[in-house]
Design a protein around this motif. Structure first.
Motif, mmCIF file in Angstrom:
data_model
loop_
_atom_site.group_PDB
_atom_site.id
_atom_site.type_symbol
_atom_site.label_atom_id
_atom_site.label_comp_id
_atom_site.label_asym_id
_atom_site.label_seq_id
_atom_site.Cartn_x
_atom_site.Cartn_y
_atom_site.Cartn_z
ATOM 1 N N VAL A 1 0.911 -1.291 0.077
ATOM 2 C CA VAL A 1 -0.128 -0.084 0.079
ATOM 3 C C VAL A 1 0.932 1.180 0.075
ATOM 4 N N LEU A 2 0.670 2.064 -1.057
ATOM 5 C CA LEU A 2 1.545 3.351 -1.023
ATOM 6 C C LEU A 2 0.919 4.372 0.136
ATOM 7 N N ILE A 3 1.841 4.861 0.842
ATOM 8 C CA ILE A 3 1.551 5.904 1.962
ATOM 9 C C ILE A 3 1.935 7.240 1.223
ATOM 10 N N GLY A 4 2.984 7.514 0.563
ATOM 11 C CA GLY A 4 3.285 8.842 0.311
ATOM 12 C C GLY A 4 4.394 8.801 -0.840
ATOM 13 N N GLN A 5 4.291 9.770 -1.640
ATOM 14 C CA GLN A 5 5.458 9.787 -2.886
ATOM 15 C C GLN A 5 5.851 11.131 -3.137
ATOM 16 N N ASN A 6 7.201 11.322 -3.788
ATOM 17 C CA ASN A 6 7.432 12.578 -4.107
ATOM 18 C C ASN A 6 8.691 12.284 -5.400
ATOM 19 N N ASP A 7 8.682 13.007 -6.424
ATOM 20 C CA ASP A 7 9.571 13.211 -7.294
ATOM 21 C C ASP A 7 10.648 14.280 -7.013
ATOM 22 N N ASP A 8 10.267 15.784 -7.157
ATOM 23 C CA ASP A 8 10.995 16.644 -6.902
ATOM 24 C C ASP A 8 10.569 17.362 -5.714
ATOM 25 N N ARG A 9 11.543 18.044 -5.075
ATOM 26 C CA ARG A 9 10.994 19.055 -3.978
ATOM 27 C C ARG A 9 10.426 20.230 -4.584
ATOM 28 N N SER A 10 10.936 20.545 -5.648
ATOM 29 C CA SER A 10 10.489 22.072 -6.442
ATOM 30 C C SER A 10 11.168 21.935 -7.890
ATOM 31 N N ASP A 11 10.805 22.732 -8.508
ATOM 32 C CA ASP A 11 11.027 22.909 -10.061
ATOM 33 C C ASP A 11 12.498 22.977 -10.237
ATOM 34 N N GLY A 12 13.205 23.532 -9.411
ATOM 35 C CA GLY A 12 14.749 23.608 -9.184
ATOM 36 C C GLY A 12 15.484 22.798 -8.489
ATOM 37 N N ASP A 13 14.827 21.855 -7.847
ATOM 38 C CA ASP A 13 15.344 20.764 -6.912
ATOM 39 C C ASP A 13 15.066 19.495 -7.113
ATOM 40 N N LEU A 14 15.943 18.852 -7.739
ATOM 41 C CA LEU A 14 15.721 17.323 -7.951
ATOM 42 C C LEU A 14 15.863 16.260 -6.982
ATOM 43 N N SER A 15 16.067 16.843 -5.722
ATOM 44 C CA SER A 15 15.940 15.695 -4.583
ATOM 45 C C SER A 15 14.459 15.724 -4.114
ATOM 46 N N SER A 16 14.203 14.884 -3.339
ATOM 47 C CA SER A 16 12.974 14.463 -2.969
ATOM 48 C C SER A 16 12.713 14.244 -1.481
ATOM 49 N N GLN A 17 11.193 14.472 -1.053
ATOM 50 C CA GLN A 17 11.069 14.477 0.321
ATOM 51 C C GLN A 17 9.689 14.166 0.591
ATOM 52 N N VAL A 18 9.304 13.287 1.361
ATOM 53 C CA VAL A 18 7.866 12.908 1.630
ATOM 54 C C VAL A 18 7.765 12.856 3.166
ATOM 55 N N ASN A 19 6.634 13.849 3.655
ATOM 56 C CA ASN A 19 6.211 13.993 4.892
ATOM 57 C C ASN A 19 5.177 12.857 5.117
ATOM 58 N N PHE A 20 4.926 12.126 6.144
ATOM 59 C CA PHE A 20 3.959 11.162 6.054
ATOM 60 C C PHE A 20 3.582 10.648 7.467
ATOM 61 N N GLY A 21 2.376 10.044 7.625
ATOM 62 C CA GLY A 21 1.935 9.401 9.118
ATOM 63 C C GLY A 21 1.650 8.093 8.729
ATOM 64 N N VAL A 22 1.799 7.225 9.779
ATOM 65 C CA VAL A 22 1.487 5.776 9.362
ATOM 66 C C VAL A 22 0.057 5.353 9.966
ATOM 67 N N PRO A 23 -0.663 4.435 9.715
ATOM 68 C CA PRO A 23 -1.708 3.866 10.311
ATOM 69 C C PRO A 23 -1.835 3.099 11.523
ATOM 70 N N SER A 24 -0.552 2.486 11.794
ATOM 71 C CA SER A 24 -0.507 1.965 13.098
ATOM 72 C C SER A 24 1.051 1.747 13.329
ATOM 73 N N ASP A 25 1.529 1.382 14.660
ATOM 74 C CA ASP A 25 2.853 1.196 14.735
ATOM 75 C C ASP A 25 3.602 0.070 14.154
ATOM 76 N N GLY A 26 4.544 -0.001 13.516
ATOM 77 C CA GLY A 26 5.246 -0.894 12.856
ATOM 78 C C GLY A 26 6.306 -0.838 11.796
ATOM 79 N N ILE A 27 6.558 -1.555 11.092
ATOM 80 C CA ILE A 27 7.713 -1.415 10.134
ATOM 81 C C ILE A 27 7.375 -1.038 8.931
ATOM 82 N N TYR A 28 7.970 -0.001 8.388
ATOM 83 C CA TYR A 28 7.321 0.391 6.911
ATOM 84 C C TYR A 28 8.786 0.662 6.007
#
Length: 878
Positions: free
Chosen positions: A531-558
């Motif tokens: 199940v996909l929780i979150g995704q990101n390609d580029d932080r911005s048009d000028g920044d090719l790095s990636s960042q995902v802020n996310f929460g999880v449905p329950s305690d565990g390993i993701y």
């Protein structure tokens, strides 16, 4: 212009990476060209050997090995590693020109001096003893069992073996440990070759208390040439014993003996121990001095496992000498070449695509090592792959570098088995001749791609990343994908991001994905749901790095997956990956609710908990599902058997493949997989540890018989973890449990439980018990009584999940789940949920059982939170 410090670091980093790539490229090309004319390997430098033949076993025919320098040189020319080839050619030229090979290999000029290197004969030894420096006041580095000055560092001695030790300086102590069987008769002997050295020996029980030895001998038996101390004893209980050796007194003058060497041996009387050491493989060797701890290892069927050490440089770096290894990850073995003609065999399972170097070092007593690397053919015969006699810059030491073959379709993590034979080149052997043997690997690279976290191309191979940790990864080769796994808790916001700060980022454009994944219980290589929780390609048009802020449905390993746009990859395409707590609103918040989770799980044919709880291995989930899935789904009203899944980790364990095992902590216990290659159909594929025993005795298990000694656990054994809780701790039971047959109780079946226990470990008799509880089961193995409320629980039936449906069945195999009882049941006072209550508690090897009569019926008998308590004790955090 002089570069600033930051630019200089970047420049050095880039220069190092470019240099490594150029070196590897030159070696591969050069090796391939030379191999075509001289080496039998015709498929290129990377094709180091054929794949392992499935199900092949050795046919029992030993290969013929050289017994002279001339024969060894011929074999070396025929079976030279492409990576070693250039250095071997230099050595051959040195011989042909009568130059000094060692000076030439080390970078010196050709000196018309010595003839070819010859193997010096070892000096004639005194039978049974090693020449060691004595009385220097510095711990003797030739005593291969040091450090062994305490019970915690005691080395294991086996029956029918002898160990050579040194008492140097005079304050030195030597400790060994062994397991004895009740009713068997043993003899421990310490014999010194010197009339000045007087080894005094003391036999101790499992407590290792030096003030209460079971037996002692200060050297009553002597000969004109030696001093001998000996203890003969019959074990009264089966278990662990210790032997302590110190300097004794010199007869009537009572002066302290001089420090020196001695031989310590252990004999099981009534068992033959006089079979010659040169007898057929598998026979018990003679007690004496030709025994290192890997003997007998004289054939492939007796080969010992050689574990890889971490190399700090590329194994085929073209520098004369031997690789430098990280001593914190050093699996080096110490061997004797003894008796004459001795051949030591090793085996190792190596990952396809990785580079390795196997080499000898610290040659003593005139030994000149020669080694051959083998694989098995389909008919069980041994196929020589590479060989080595003298490696330039390493004197008479041997070294083989190679890459385990792979193809573009090779599944990551596949391995190949190799065998290695090591001997003195001329067949010399005495108890003075010895060497160290090391197998080194650099990182976890695939071929010429170097990334310390490879292989990590699938969720199955994902490497752990900790909160607030930053890792450096490399996209190499083309198509490389990197996976990490982490523990996350519901209700928090997390952040996973890539960056290229200070790294050569040409060609990098990351895409980042965060997943919730469960695996098929019948085939752990297959994903049951993703199940996909979150995704990101580029932080911005000028920044090719990636960042995902996310929460999880329950305690565990993701899991997080990082890809490079276009699947481009090569050495130098590096990026940094960081996992931390985040702020604000999740980039893509989880939309899975409990209802949709259950529906999705049902539709997918997987357990209802698969999407809401995380497990480190499908085997863990299968065991958990059997009892606790019915509780989670509301189909059964009873206490938890395992409780919530916690952190999944790898922990050191001597007998596990690679020296570490997969574990996962739960509220009530810890699940373990000691051998992932064993049958998953076995009940014991997943075990749960003897955590209670470890916490009471203060012994953290690091192997079947190895442990790390620490202090017992002082956490309250029942109720709240607060200073106001009057509950006894695990340490309170230190003198109340059965250890090695001591501390057993009598059969008191039918009697009422009236024993009380205070927080400081004192027992007392209750005039009136809180409720009448009868003892109903006596366990003879450990000598303890189980009360009826516990026995009824251990043998009860209920609703369980068998992998396909819910059925009525036995809840547990109680010995598998609990282990044997270690103590009698005791009434205690404990604060539970802020209220003081009467609780009956009994400790078992693996678990704690509590009985709280004031609870509702279905919650009166509960498992203690042993997994939580153990993790807090071992790691110092919840």
């Amino acid at each position: 212009m002089k570069p600033n410090r930051t630019n200089y670091k970047i420049y050095k980093s880039r220069l190092f990476r470019v240099s490594v790539l150029l070196v590897v490229t030159v070696i591969l090309v050069e090796s391939a060209l030379m191999a075509s004319s001289y080496s039998p390997i015709a498929d290129g430098a990377l094709i180091a050997a054929e794949p392992t033949v499935a199900n092949a076993s050795w046919n029992g025919v030993l290969p013929t090995l050289p017994n002279s320098k001339e024969e060894a040189q011929k074999v070396e020319k025929q079976y030279s590693s492409p990576f070693n080839f250039n250095r071997v050619m230099q050595l051959d030229k040195a011989y042909l020109n009568s130059t000094n090979p060692k000076a030439l290999a080390a970078g010196g000029s050709a000196l018309n001096q010595s003839a070819p290197i010859t193997t010096p004969l070892a000096p004639t030894p005194t039978p049974g003893y090693h020449v060691m420096a004595v009385c220097t006041g510095i711990p003797n580095t030739n005593d291969n069992y040091e450090p062994d000055n305490t019970a915690a560092t005691a080395k294991t001695i086996q029956v029918a073996t002898a160990q050579n030790h040194s008492l140097d300086p005079a304050t030195d102590e030597d400790w060994v440990t062994f397991t004895a069987q009740a009713g068997r008769n043993y003899t421990i002997t310490a014999e010194s070759p010197s009339t000045e050295t007087f080894p005094a020996i003391f036999l101790l029980d499992s407590s290792a208390n030096v003030n209460t030895p079971l037996a002692a001998d200060n050297g009553s038996g002597t000969t004109s040439a030696s001093y001998i101390s000996s203890i003969n004893f019959t074990a009264t209980t089966t278990g662990t014993y210790y032997v302590r050796v110190i300097l004794g007194q010199l007869g009537s003058n009572s002066s302290t003996a001089s420090c020196g060497t001695y031989t310590l041996s252990l004999t099981l009387n009534g068992i033959g121990t006089t079979v010659p050491a040169t007898s057929t493989p598998g026979a018990t060797p003679t007690l004496g001095t030709c025994q290192d701890r890997f003997e007998s290892d004289n054939s492939p069927s007796q080969a010992s496992l050689l574990k890889p050490s971490q190399s700090t440089i590329v194994p085929f770096n073209p520098t004369p000498g031997l690789p430098t290894i990280d001593t914190t990850n050093d699996g080096t073995q110490f061997h004797y070449s003894c008796p004459a003609g001795d051949v030591d065999w090793e085996y190792f399972d190596l990952v396809k695509g990785k580079t390795y170097s196997v080499f000898t070092s610290k040659l003593q007593g005139g030994i000149d090592t020669f080694m051959v690397l083998y694989q098995l053919n389909a008919d069980g015969s041994l196929k020589p792959i590479y060989s080595s006699d003298d490696y330039p810059g390493a004197g008479l030491a041997s070294r083989i570098d190679w890459v385990v073959p792979f193809t573009t379709g090779t599944p990551l993590g596949e391995y190949v088995r190799y065998y290695l034979a090591v001997k003195d080149v001329a067949g010399h052997g005495t108890d003075l001749m010895s060497y160290n043997l090391t197998l080194a690997a650099f990182g976890n690279g695939i071929g010429t791609c170097f990334d310390a976290y490879e292989s990590d191309n699938t969720p199955n191979n994902a490497k752990e990343i900790l909160i607030n940790e930053t890792q450096t990864h490399t996209f190499c080769p083309d198509g490389d994908t990197d996976w990490v796994r982490f523990y996350a808790k519901a209700g928090r916001v997390y952040s996973v991001g890539t960056s290229f700060s200070g790294l050569p980022a040409a060609g990098i454009d990351t895409s980042l994905f965060v997943w919730a994944i469960s695996f098929d219980t019948t085939d752990p290589s297959q994903i049951a749901s993703q199940v996909l929780i979150g995704q990101n390609d580029d932080r911005s048009d000028g920044d090719l790095s990636s960042q995902v802020n996310f929460g999880v449905p329950s305690d565990g390993i993701y899991y997080a997956e990082v890809r490079n746009t276009g699947d481009r990859g090569r050495n130098g395409m590096s990026y940094q990956l960081t996992f931390s707590t985040g702020t604000g609103v999740p980039t893509t918040a989880p939309t899975t609710t409990a209802a949709t989770t259950t529906a999705a799980a049902t539709a997918a044919g997987v357990s209802v908990n698969s999407l809401s709880l995380s497990f480190g291995d499908p085997g863990f989930m299968q065991v958990w599902d059997y009892t606790d899935l019915a509780v989670l789904s509301g189909r059964a009203a009873r206490t938890w058997m395992w409780g919530s899944p916690g952190l999944a980790k790898t922990e050191s364990y001597a007998e596990a493949p690679g020296g570490s095992r997969q574990v996962q902590y739960f509220d009530k216990s810890r699940m373990e997989i000691n051998n992932p290659k064993s049958s998953r159909d076995s009940q014991w594929f997943v075990s749960n540890g003897l955590l209670v025993r470890e916490m009471i005795l203060g012994k953290i298990a690091t192997g079947n018989s190895a442990f790390l000694q620490t202090v017992p656990n002082t956490i309250p054994i029942a109720g709240d973890l607060s200073s106001a809780n009057p509950s006894p701790s695990y340490q309170s039971f230190s003198n109340l449990i059965t250890v090695d047959g001591n501390g057993m109780a009598t059969d008191r079946s039918g009697q009422t439980v009236t024993n009380g226990l205070t927080s400081d470990g004192n027992t007392f008799e209750l005039s009136t018990a809180p409720v009448q509880v009868k003892l109903s089961k006596y366990v003879t193995e450990t000598g303890h009584n189980i009360p009826d409320v516990f026995w009824n629980y251990l043998t009860s039936t209920g609703t369980v999940f068998n992998g396909n449906s819910y059925i009525k069945a036995q809840l547990m195999d109680w010995v598998y789940v609990m282990g044997l009882p270690l103590s009698e049941p005791y009434w205690i006072k404990a604060v539970v949920g802020g209220q003081e209550k009467d609780v009956m508690v009994q400790v078992f090897e693996r678990r704690i059982l509590t009985f709280t009569p004031s609870n509702s019926a279905e919650w009166q008998v509960e498992m203690g939170n042993v997994g939580q308590h153990y993790f807090q004790w071992r790691y110092g955090r919840p």
